[in-house]
Scaffold this motif. Sequence first.
Motif, mmCIF file in Angstrom:
data_model
loop_
_atom_site.group_PDB
_atom_site.id
_atom_site.type_symbol
_atom_site.label_atom_id
_atom_site.label_comp_id
_atom_site.label_asym_id
_atom_site.label_seq_id
_atom_site.Cartn_x
_atom_site.Cartn_y
_atom_site.Cartn_z
ATOM 1 N N THR A 68 0.856 -1.176 0.000
ATOM 2 C CA THR A 68 0.000 0.000 0.000
ATOM 3 C C THR A 68 0.897 1.232 0.000
ATOM 4 O OG1 THR A 68 -1.697 -1.157 1.260
ATOM 5 C CG2 THR A 68 -1.835 1.242 1.210
ATOM 6 N N LEU A 69 0.671 2.120 -0.950
ATOM 7 C CA LEU A 69 1.364 3.398 -0.993
ATOM 8 C C LEU A 69 0.337 4.474 -0.712
ATOM 9 C CD1 LEU A 69 3.721 5.334 -1.541
ATOM 10 C CD2 LEU A 69 3.111 5.223 -3.969
ATOM 11 N N SER A 70 0.581 5.247 0.338
ATOM 12 C CA SER A 70 -0.341 6.346 0.638
ATOM 13 C C SER A 70 0.416 7.662 0.647
ATOM 14 C CB SER A 70 -1.032 6.126 1.985
ATOM 15 O OG SER A 70 -0.104 6.122 3.041
ATOM 16 N N MET A 71 -0.228 8.669 0.103
ATOM 17 C CA MET A 71 0.262 10.042 0.156
ATOM 18 C C MET A 71 -0.898 10.957 -0.206
ATOM 19 S SD MET A 71 2.967 10.377 -2.937
ATOM 20 C CE MET A 71 2.700 9.635 -4.509
ATOM 21 N N ARG A 72 -0.660 12.236 -0.156
ATOM 22 C CA ARG A 72 -1.729 13.192 -0.430
ATOM 23 C C ARG A 72 -2.332 12.962 -1.810
ATOM 24 N NH1 ARG A 72 0.862 18.684 1.981
ATOM 25 N NH2 ARG A 72 0.922 17.978 4.134
ATOM 26 N N GLU A 73 -3.643 13.011 -1.860
ATOM 27 C CA GLU A 73 -4.384 12.770 -3.105
ATOM 28 C C GLU A 73 -3.901 13.657 -4.246
ATOM 29 O OE1 GLU A 73 -6.919 11.220 -5.810
ATOM 30 O OE2 GLU A 73 -6.705 10.463 -3.777
ATOM 31 N N ALA A 74 -3.599 14.900 -3.959
ATOM 32 C CA ALA A 74 -3.189 15.848 -5.006
ATOM 33 C C ALA A 74 -1.940 15.381 -5.749
ATOM 34 C CB ALA A 74 -2.952 17.227 -4.401
ATOM 35 N N ALA A 75 -1.092 14.638 -5.092
ATOM 36 C CA ALA A 75 0.150 14.177 -5.732
ATOM 37 C C ALA A 75 -0.122 13.218 -6.887
ATOM 38 C CB ALA A 75 1.065 13.513 -4.704
ATOM 39 N N TYR A 76 -1.277 12.598 -6.896
ATOM 40 C CA TYR A 76 -1.617 11.663 -7.971
ATOM 41 C C TYR A 76 -2.200 12.361 -9.196
ATOM 42 C CZ TYR A 76 -1.142 8.304 -4.162
ATOM 43 O OH TYR A 76 -0.671 7.560 -3.102
ATOM 44 N N HIS A 77 -2.394 13.683 -9.107
ATOM 45 C CA HIS A 77 -3.054 14.422 -10.184
ATOM 46 C C HIS A 77 -2.237 15.612 -10.671
ATOM 47 C CE1 HIS A 77 -6.530 11.989 -9.280
ATOM 48 N NE2 HIS A 77 -6.421 12.347 -8.021
#
Length: 127
Positions: A68-77
């Motif tokens: 599982t990789l989690s980070m701030r949602e904005a980083a994926y966009h």
Amino acid sequence: MPHFSMHIREEALDGTVEPKLISALTDAVGAVYGEEFRRLVGVDLIGIPQHRRGIGGVPAEIDAPLVTLSMREAAYHLPEIPDAPARLVATTTDALAGVLGEGIREQVIVTIVGVPEGRTGVAGTVA
């Protein structure tokens, strides 16, 4: 901060593979977001005894890493990093196959989790 949690059979963690996995997973994020991102990556390797992991209703006989990789949602966009989630899944899978062998590639499960703004904190402060 990008954070990996990786569940794998305890027997696969032999004292020599852990530094390689930590480095490879960190490199996977760096390959997508750039070298400067490497210093932000956290990695937790969680060993599960073979008899405590099941696939298809029976104890697993194979290594089947669950990442599982989690980070701030904005980083994926980010517009400058098109298809970031797909690239992260691919580089993470490649990293694990590079360390654990190609035989595990088909068993790797990668989950990308986006944390909404305001739902993470550092040093007791919402970041």
